[in-house]
Design a protein around this motif. Sequence first.
Motif, PDB file in Angstrom:
ATOM      1  N   LEU A 285      16.375 103.883  34.617  1.00 38.93           N
ATOM      2  CA  LEU A 285      15.145 104.045  35.351  1.00 38.93           C
ATOM      3  C   LEU A 285      14.813 105.168  36.386  1.00 38.93           C
ATOM      4  N   ALA A 286      15.483 106.355  36.720  1.00 37.43           N
ATOM      5  CA  ALA A 286      15.413 107.182  37.708  1.00 37.43           C
ATOM      6  C   ALA A 286      14.439 108.118  36.486  1.00 37.43           C
ATOM      7  N   LEU A 287      15.200 108.339  35.514  1.00 34.97           N
ATOM      8  CA  LEU A 287      14.491 109.367  34.029  1.00 34.97           C
ATOM      9  C   LEU A 287      13.233 108.686  33.597  1.00 34.97           C
ATOM     10  N   HIS A 288      12.911 107.551  33.911  1.00 32.85           N
ATOM     11  CA  HIS A 288      11.820 107.041  33.038  1.00 32.85           C
ATOM     12  C   HIS A 288      10.705 106.852  35.003  1.00 32.85           C
ATOM     13  N   ARG A 289      11.130 107.605  35.556  1.00 31.73           N
ATOM     14  CA  ARG A 289      10.741 107.599  36.683  1.00 31.73           C
ATOM     15  C   ARG A 289       9.729 105.566  37.078  1.00 31.73           C
ATOM     16  N   LEU A 290      10.530 104.851  37.345  1.00 35.44           N
ATOM     17  CA  LEU A 290      11.029 103.879  38.084  1.00 35.44           C
ATOM     18  C   LEU A 290      11.120 103.261  39.367  1.00 35.44           C
ATOM     19  N   THR A 291      10.476 102.691  40.427  1.00 29.39           N
ATOM     20  CA  THR A 291      11.163 102.892  41.433  1.00 29.39           C
ATOM     21  C   THR A 291      11.678 101.231  41.901  1.00 29.39           C
ATOM     22  N   VAL A 292      12.766 101.412  42.230  1.00 30.36           N
ATOM     23  CA  VAL A 292      13.601 100.030  42.117  1.00 30.36           C
ATOM     24  C   VAL A 292      13.677  99.581  43.798  1.00 30.36           C
ATOM     25  N   ARG A 293      12.732  98.556  43.218  1.00 27.46           N
ATOM     26  CA  ARG A 293      12.435  97.247  45.041  1.00 27.46           C
ATOM     27  C   ARG A 293      13.884  96.331  45.638  1.00 27.46           C
ATOM     28  N   THR A 294      14.126  95.712  44.511  1.00 25.11           N
ATOM     29  CA  THR A 294      15.471  94.944  44.385  1.00 25.11           C
ATOM     30  C   THR A 294      16.669  95.098  43.611  1.00 25.11           C
ATOM     31  N   ALA A 295      17.410  94.692  43.519  1.00 24.84           N
ATOM     32  CA  ALA A 295      18.870  94.799  42.082  1.00 24.84           C
ATOM     33  C   ALA A 295      19.559  93.549  42.307  1.00 24.84           C
ATOM     34  N   GLU A 296      19.471  92.477  41.643  1.00 27.37           N
ATOM     35  CA  GLU A 296      20.444  90.979  41.831  1.00 27.37           C
ATOM     36  C   GLU A 296      22.115  91.731  40.358  1.00 27.37           C
ATOM     37  N   LEU A 297      22.806  91.135  40.643  1.00 27.85           N
ATOM     38  CA  LEU A 297      23.724  91.800  39.133  1.00 27.85           C
ATOM     39  C   LEU A 297      24.925  90.667  39.386  1.00 27.85           C
ATOM     40  N   ARG A 298      25.512  89.701  39.045  1.00 34.12           N
ATOM     41  CA  ARG A 298      26.382  88.801  38.757  1.00 34.12           C
ATOM     42  C   ARG A 298      26.420  88.499  36.804  1.00 34.12           C
ATOM     43  N   SER A 299      27.669  87.641  37.411  1.00 38.36           N
ATOM     44  CA  SER A 299      28.398  87.153  35.643  1.00 38.36           C
ATOM     45  C   SER A 299      27.934  85.976  35.422  1.00 38.36           C
ATOM     46  N   LEU A 300      27.901  86.311  33.997  1.00 41.09           N
ATOM     47  CA  LEU A 300      27.930  84.427  33.303  1.00 41.09           C
ATOM     48  C   LEU A 300      28.709  84.589  32.098  1.00 41.09           C
ATOM     49  N   PRO A 301      29.529  83.319  32.233  1.00 41.68           N
ATOM     50  CA  PRO A 301      30.551  83.047  31.692  1.00 41.68           C
ATOM     51  C   PRO A 301      30.463  82.874  30.250  1.00 41.68           C
ATOM     52  N   LEU A 302      31.105  83.812  29.489  1.00 37.25           N
ATOM     53  CA  LEU A 302      30.772  83.149  28.064  1.00 37.25           C
ATOM     54  C   LEU A 302      30.799  81.879  27.677  1.00 37.25           C
ATOM     55  N   PRO A 303      30.611  81.199  26.346  1.00 37.88           N
ATOM     56  CA  PRO A 303      31.074  80.382  25.988  1.00 37.88           C
ATOM     57  C   PRO A 303      32.728  79.813  26.273  1.00 37.88           C
ATOM     58  N   ASP A 304      33.215  78.532  26.198  1.00 35.67           N
ATOM     59  CA  ASP A 304      34.437  78.153  25.859  1.00 35.67           C
ATOM     60  C   ASP A 304      34.871  78.981  24.765  1.00 35.67           C
ATOM     61  N   GLY A 305      35.948  79.454  25.327  1.00 34.14           N
ATOM     62  CA  GLY A 305      37.446  80.201  24.414  1.00 34.14           C
ATOM     63  C   GLY A 305      37.096  81.349  23.790  1.00 34.14           C
ATOM     64  N   VAL A 306      35.516  82.004  24.150  1.00 38.29           N
ATOM     65  CA  VAL A 306      35.413  82.809  24.295  1.00 38.29           C
ATOM     66  C   VAL A 306      36.321  83.945  25.727  1.00 38.29           C
ATOM     67  N   ASP A 307      37.158  85.537  25.540  1.00 36.51           N
ATOM     68  CA  ASP A 307      36.692  85.872  26.792  1.00 36.51           C
ATOM     69  C   ASP A 307      35.671  86.765  27.192  1.00 36.51           C
ATOM     70  N   GLY A 308      35.637  87.012  28.430  1.00 36.03           N
ATOM     71  CA  GLY A 308      34.691  88.020  29.267  1.00 36.03           C
ATOM     72  C   GLY A 308      33.323  87.187  29.309  1.00 36.03           C
ATOM     73  N   SER A 309      32.921  88.228  30.008  1.00 35.19           N
ATOM     74  CA  SER A 309      31.416  87.206  30.537  1.00 35.19           C
ATOM     75  C   SER A 309      30.584  88.681  30.404  1.00 35.19           C
ATOM     76  N   VAL A 310      29.517  88.100  30.120  1.00 28.81           N
ATOM     77  CA  VAL A 310      28.353  88.728  30.511  1.00 28.81           C
ATOM     78  C   VAL A 310      27.612  88.994  31.901  1.00 28.81           C
ATOM     79  N   LEU A 311      27.350  90.118  32.034  1.00 30.07           N
ATOM     80  CA  LEU A 311      26.386  90.478  33.664  1.00 30.07           C
ATOM     81  C   LEU A 311      24.735  90.727  33.384  1.00 30.07           C
ATOM     82  N   LEU A 312      24.668  90.099  33.872  1.00 29.09           N
ATOM     83  CA  LEU A 312      23.299  89.876  34.117  1.00 29.09           C
ATOM     84  C   LEU A 312      22.719  90.371  35.540  1.00 29.09           C
ATOM     85  N   LEU A 313      21.532  91.122  35.160  1.00 27.45           N
ATOM     86  CA  LEU A 313      20.785  92.295  36.352  1.00 27.45           C
ATOM     87  C   LEU A 313      19.560  91.703  36.101  1.00 27.45           C
ATOM     88  N   ASP A 314      18.922  90.948  37.139  1.00 28.97           N
ATOM     89  CA  ASP A 314      17.120  91.313  37.571  1.00 28.97           C
ATOM     90  C   ASP A 314      16.966  91.675  38.898  1.00 28.97           C
TER      91      ASP A 314
END
Length: 815
Positions: free
Chosen positions: A650-679
Amino acid sequence: MTSTDVTKEAEDSGPSGYAAARLRLLTGGTRSGPPRRAALAGLTDEWLSGLFDAGTAGLRGVSLVAVGGYGRGELSPRSDLDLLLLHDGGDDKAVAALADRLWYPVWDLGLALDHSVRTPTEARKTAGEDLKVQLGLLDARHLAGDLGLTAALRTAVLADWRNQAPKRLPELQELCAERAARQGELQYLLEPDLKEARGGLRDATALRAVAASWLADAPREGLVDARRRLLDVRDALHLATGRATDRLALQEQDQVAAEVGLLDADALLRQVYEAARVISYAGDVTWREVGRVLRSRSVRPRLRAMLGGAKAVAERSPLAEGVVEQDGEVVLARTARPDRDPVLPLRAAAAAAQAGLPLSLHAVRRLAATARPLPAPWPAEAREQLVTLLGSGRPTVEVWEALEAEGLITRLLPDWERVRCRPQRNAVHLWTVDRHLIETAVRASGFTRRVHRPDLLLVAALLHDIGKGWPGDHSVAGETITRDVAARIGFDRADTAVLATLVRHHLLLVETATRRDLDDPATVRAVAEAVGTEGTLELLHALTEADALATGPAAWSSWRGSLVADLVKRVAAVLAGDPLAEPEAAAPTAEQERLAVEAFRTGGPVLALRAQTEPAAGPEPAADPEPLGVELLIAVPDQAGVLPAVAGVLALHRLTVRTAELRSLPLPDGVDGSVLLLDWRVAAEYGALPQATRLRADLVRALDGTLDIAGRLAERDAAYPRRRGAGSPPPRVTVAPAASRLATVIEVRAQDAPGLLFRLGRALEGAGVRVRSAHVSTLGANAVDAFYVTGGEGAPLLGEEAVSVARELEELLRA
């Protein structure tokens, strides 16, 4: 060596002697002031007179005349020499040769020269065509040659000026207004132009010209001293910089302060502001008087004709007890007795502000000289008149300035003295502390219909920064001062407590809304406990917006307003008795689920950009809602380095960040790991937003290590170097205790810079902590960020661990 000795040395040695004597005079330890300016002018007079006498060789009908500042005998170290070679039109070749013998030695010494060669007729003609030339000739002073020629020109120029005053003074007023619009107001600028800004030396010269017209005159009290102080500062500035500059830049202020014998740069600016305020107020009064005289000249003949030759008498219209309007100004009634009516100053001020009229100079001075002090506590009428004055909107400013010019404000509110003309070394603030307080009251007057106690809102607006005149936290000091002032004004204990709470917590809402997680119960609970009641919350909300709007454009936005409104809504619910539920992980939206599934399927980041808007306030919907920024949603398989990678891209593209939230979403049953969601909420620094496909391509490269973000940012900074943070305070990183039960809150205050969030994110990743959310705020050149972090298991950091992380971040920023 005395000034006489210096002059003798210059006479004996010619140009080189003059240069040496000039240098000795300027560096001989004498401080800036009228004696040195007069000595420099005298030294220059003797030198130029010698050049003139040596070059005339029997030539008659010629004189050398100093004009402008040199004509007034006020030479600063790097001032121009404004010279007129006046001749009677005789031997043109001899006059031209004399001019060469005068001008070239000046140029050879590297002195700035503004010169002209004219006959008296040509000089008068040029003055009639060019107002600036005419102003310079008003200060014409004979140096050498035919004294009668110079005296005749001076007499003619003054006569022309007085005869043409009805036409030329409006031109001069317009010239002053145009210059003020370009240069701003000297009394509020952190790097003011001492000459060109409103309230500067040019305006002082304009007031001299008005007085020379005999049409009107400026208030003289303090005017000469104010002008002298500005000249002293300019002298010191010339010596400090070695240049002919009138711009009092930040980096020179401490040196200039020492040269004029002041403690520091703040003391210097305060003295400059006080001088500028005197000149500005004198200008307001003078130009108002000029307008009144010119109007009366055009109207009086018609009135006399209508009245059959009888003398016209200005009508007096009553405004309040002891206060009337006359000829467009507010004056005291003939029966008014300030010595028996202590409320009269406030009553007159409130009446003037309500009517949108200026207080006459005579009325203010009479009140200052004879008004009886108010008893403590004030009578109810005095308190009501103060509230009326504060609630009158924009006219309050001019009326308040008139009272302050004559010392009435500090008599009513002694604590005002500490904030009067006090500079605010923060690019976010447009005003000095005292003017900011009045501007806040002006803004608050527009919100009085949305609160139940407008009187408390207006008084809190007036006092919210009153503690800035004291050491330590100005909110804490302000609370103590406010309790004292409120009791003296006559508020009861309950109202005094509310005012004290408003002043103590006037920054609470905006700081919490922009730096804390509003979904965290601890955030809302802490604000509710500090505010106490719904009525106080209502007042604090209005005060917060008024304060920010009065600060400057960078202090308030629709984004900040929406966050504060959200916080107020949550706190109001708690104060109303609604239970505060513990937060639950919000279910992902359909859009977020779609992105998470696609990120899992592709094994790489997926992006979506969506504009966020709100309708403008008002009964009619806006055609183009105001943007709150752009929502950037990113889903990426959970891995290390996501935060710094996204922030860096974002800095390279000259975008200013106002707020940043991060959280993990679990993957479907039987799948290891998670997806990180940035809003995140972002905005373009300038230009249009980049395409999501370009952002995604660079993010892929950043995550796989093929995009050197740090190197690219360093290259850009090297290619476009910008001075950042010269003289700014060092960064500070702290741990906010008890700010959340769910995470550790680390606050960062530092100089804003491209890639700052990238550097912080990389440091946090390196410290082995996870960022749950980030709340980013930029105020002018200052970044104020809060990071909610946890350990690897998702729990808040232990005390020592949190302190260690904060220390590492601070060391990084100081490097």
